[in-house]
Design a protein around this motif. Sequence first.
Motif, PDB file in Angstrom:
ATOM      1  N   ASN A   1       0.825  -1.209   0.000  1.00  0.00           N
ATOM      2  CA  ASN A   1       0.000   0.000   0.000  1.00  0.00           C
ATOM      3  C   ASN A   1       0.862   1.263   0.000  1.00  0.00           C
ATOM      4  OD1 ASN A   1      -2.447  -1.380   0.023  1.00  0.00           O
ATOM      5  ND2 ASN A   1      -2.490  -1.542   2.246  1.00  0.00           N
ATOM      6  N   ALA A   2       1.962   1.233   0.770  1.00  0.00           N
ATOM      7  CA  ALA A   2       2.859   2.394   0.819  1.00  0.00           C
ATOM      8  C   ALA A   2       3.449   2.674  -0.565  1.00  0.00           C
ATOM      9  CB  ALA A   2       3.973   2.158   1.837  1.00  0.00           C
ATOM     10  N   GLY A   3       3.759   1.608  -1.324  1.00  0.00           N
ATOM     11  CA  GLY A   3       4.274   1.781  -2.688  1.00  0.00           C
ATOM     12  C   GLY A   3       3.265   2.481  -3.584  1.00  0.00           C
ATOM     13  N   VAL A   4       1.995   2.101  -3.462  1.00  0.00           N
ATOM     14  CA  VAL A   4       0.951   2.734  -4.272  1.00  0.00           C
ATOM     15  C   VAL A   4       0.793   4.204  -3.887  1.00  0.00           C
ATOM     16  CG1 VAL A   4      -1.507   2.709  -4.844  1.00  0.00           C
ATOM     17  CG2 VAL A   4      -0.274   0.552  -4.591  1.00  0.00           C
ATOM     18  N   ILE A   5       0.841   4.494  -2.591  1.00  0.00           N
ATOM     19  CA  ILE A   5       0.697   5.887  -2.141  1.00  0.00           C
ATOM     20  C   ILE A   5       1.850   6.747  -2.676  1.00  0.00           C
ATOM     21  CG2 ILE A   5       0.576   7.375  -0.104  1.00  0.00           C
ATOM     22  CD1 ILE A   5      -0.493   4.877   1.411  1.00  0.00           C
ATOM     23  N   LEU A   6       3.067   6.195  -2.643  1.00  0.00           N
ATOM     24  CA  LEU A   6       4.219   6.944  -3.158  1.00  0.00           C
ATOM     25  C   LEU A   6       4.074   7.209  -4.652  1.00  0.00           C
ATOM     26  CD1 LEU A   6       7.144   5.177  -1.248  1.00  0.00           C
ATOM     27  CD2 LEU A   6       6.358   7.535  -0.959  1.00  0.00           C
ATOM     28  N   LEU A   7       3.444   6.291  -5.366  1.00  0.00           N
ATOM     29  CA  LEU A   7       3.244   6.477  -6.812  1.00  0.00           C
ATOM     30  C   LEU A   7       2.447   7.756  -7.084  1.00  0.00           C
ATOM     31  CD1 LEU A   7       2.341   3.717  -9.330  1.00  0.00           C
ATOM     32  CD2 LEU A   7       0.972   5.778  -9.293  1.00  0.00           C
ATOM     33  N   PHE A   8       1.523   8.069  -6.175  1.00  0.00           N
ATOM     34  CA  PHE A   8       0.707   9.278  -6.354  1.00  0.00           C
ATOM     35  C   PHE A   8       1.470  10.548  -5.950  1.00  0.00           C
ATOM     36  CE2 PHE A   8      -2.580   6.057  -6.356  1.00  0.00           C
ATOM     37  CZ  PHE A   8      -3.508   6.545  -7.253  1.00  0.00           C
ATOM     38  N   PHE A   9       2.302  10.454  -4.905  1.00  0.00           N
ATOM     39  CA  PHE A   9       2.882  11.667  -4.332  1.00  0.00           C
ATOM     40  C   PHE A   9       4.246  12.064  -4.909  1.00  0.00           C
ATOM     41  CE2 PHE A   9       0.039  10.713  -0.618  1.00  0.00           C
ATOM     42  CZ  PHE A   9      -0.767  11.822  -0.815  1.00  0.00           C
ATOM     43  N   ILE A  10       5.031  11.087  -5.340  1.00  0.00           N
ATOM     44  CA  ILE A  10       6.382  11.437  -5.804  1.00  0.00           C
ATOM     45  C   ILE A  10       6.371  12.350  -7.030  1.00  0.00           C
ATOM     46  CG2 ILE A  10       8.463  10.431  -6.859  1.00  0.00           C
ATOM     47  CD1 ILE A  10       8.397   8.300  -4.745  1.00  0.00           C
ATOM     48  N   PRO A  11       5.448  12.168  -8.004  1.00  0.00           N
ATOM     49  CA  PRO A  11       5.419  13.144  -9.110  1.00  0.00           C
ATOM     50  C   PRO A  11       5.236  14.585  -8.645  1.00  0.00           C
ATOM     51  CG  PRO A  11       4.155  11.203  -9.710  1.00  0.00           C
ATOM     52  CD  PRO A  11       4.525  11.038  -8.254  1.00  0.00           C
ATOM     53  N   LEU A  12       4.570  14.780  -7.496  1.00  0.00           N
ATOM     54  CA  LEU A  12       4.394  16.140  -6.971  1.00  0.00           C
ATOM     55  C   LEU A  12       5.722  16.722  -6.467  1.00  0.00           C
ATOM     56  CD1 LEU A  12       1.065  15.672  -4.957  1.00  0.00           C
ATOM     57  CD2 LEU A  12       1.371  16.587  -7.275  1.00  0.00           C
ATOM     58  N   LEU A  13       6.632  15.851  -6.059  1.00  0.00           N
ATOM     59  CA  LEU A  13       7.945  16.318  -5.603  1.00  0.00           C
ATOM     60  C   LEU A  13       8.887  16.557  -6.780  1.00  0.00           C
ATOM     61  CD1 LEU A  13       8.529  13.863  -2.606  1.00  0.00           C
ATOM     62  CD2 LEU A  13       7.890  16.265  -2.468  1.00  0.00           C
ATOM     63  N   THR A  14       8.889  15.609  -7.723  1.00  0.00           N
ATOM     64  CA  THR A  14       9.854  15.705  -8.815  1.00  0.00           C
ATOM     65  C   THR A  14       9.455  16.733  -9.869  1.00  0.00           C
ATOM     66  OG1 THR A  14       8.745  13.862  -9.955  1.00  0.00           O
ATOM     67  CG2 THR A  14      10.586  13.318  -8.507  1.00  0.00           C
ATOM     68  N   MET A  15       8.182  17.139  -9.892  1.00  0.00           N
ATOM     69  CA  MET A  15       7.767  18.112 -10.913  1.00  0.00           C
ATOM     70  C   MET A  15       8.510  19.431 -10.743  1.00  0.00           C
ATOM     71  SD  MET A  15       4.015  19.363  -9.608  1.00  0.00           S
ATOM     72  CE  MET A  15       3.820  20.406  -8.129  1.00  0.00           C
ATOM     73  N   ARG A  16       9.034  19.675  -9.532  1.00  0.00           N
ATOM     74  CA  ARG A  16       9.738  20.926  -9.277  1.00  0.00           C
ATOM     75  C   ARG A  16      11.199  20.872  -9.703  1.00  0.00           C
ATOM     76  NH1 ARG A  16       7.545  24.152  -5.287  1.00  0.00           N
ATOM     77  NH2 ARG A  16       9.641  24.755  -4.654  1.00  0.00           N
TER      78      ARG A  16
END
Length: 254
Positions: A71-86
């Motif tokens: 589940n943690a892997g799936v959650i990171l899939l959603f949030f990491i693009p928000l970090l790397t977009m910068r």
Amino acid sequence: MHTLTLARKDWMILFRSPLAYIVLGCFLFISGYFFVSLVGQFQLFSLQVMQNPGVENFTPQEWVIRPFLQNAGVILLFFIPLLTMRAFSEEKRMGTFELLLSYPVQEYQIVLGKLLAVAGFLTIALVLSGVGPAFLFVYAQPELLPTVTGYFGLLLLALSFASIGIFISSLTENQIVSATLSFGALLLLWLLSWVKELVPEFFKPVVEALSLLSHFDSFTKGVLSVPDLTYYFTFILAFVGLTMLSLENQRWRA
């Protein structure tokens, strides 16, 4: 030295932004919710198993730790693009991208600096998310080494997410476009193992070999295998290389 300096700069910029705290807070809240739910289910089924012994693989490792990591892997899939977009899109929007390329640093130092800054954030997030599983050792008996192996796999998975997100960020100055394309690419790689039954037989091994989920599954079982390690390190290095080529191309055009 240049790499660490650039990583420190990006780290400080990241934590000056409320986005870092929002992503961290949401990740910990959602992953914590899933962990508490899994523990509740485990306690409920424990009572039933006591009345009907003989159920195989009824352990906190299989019923709590392993699904929690997935589940943690799936959650990171959603949030990491928000970090790397910068990573680079923000530099381009602010007009500091050309200044960054004018510094006497190599492309690999810039890319590794960006990746290290995100890696530092992810390490903090994963350590904080481990508080719940750590308490589980007080009341139950999960296995330590498989749990550590699972967390190591989760970090490699997150770094893979970050590497492709940073690459896509280097291609556009629009952060929304960067985040959307990163999420789409990660979701496609994640779902490859689910669609393998829909492709011709001779394509199935290829599809499974490319899937991020297939390689992460063995880590959640506590298995540390050379093919899975090779896959993640190759994946990360490949996208670091692609990002370097993207920067080199833009440096020559500048």
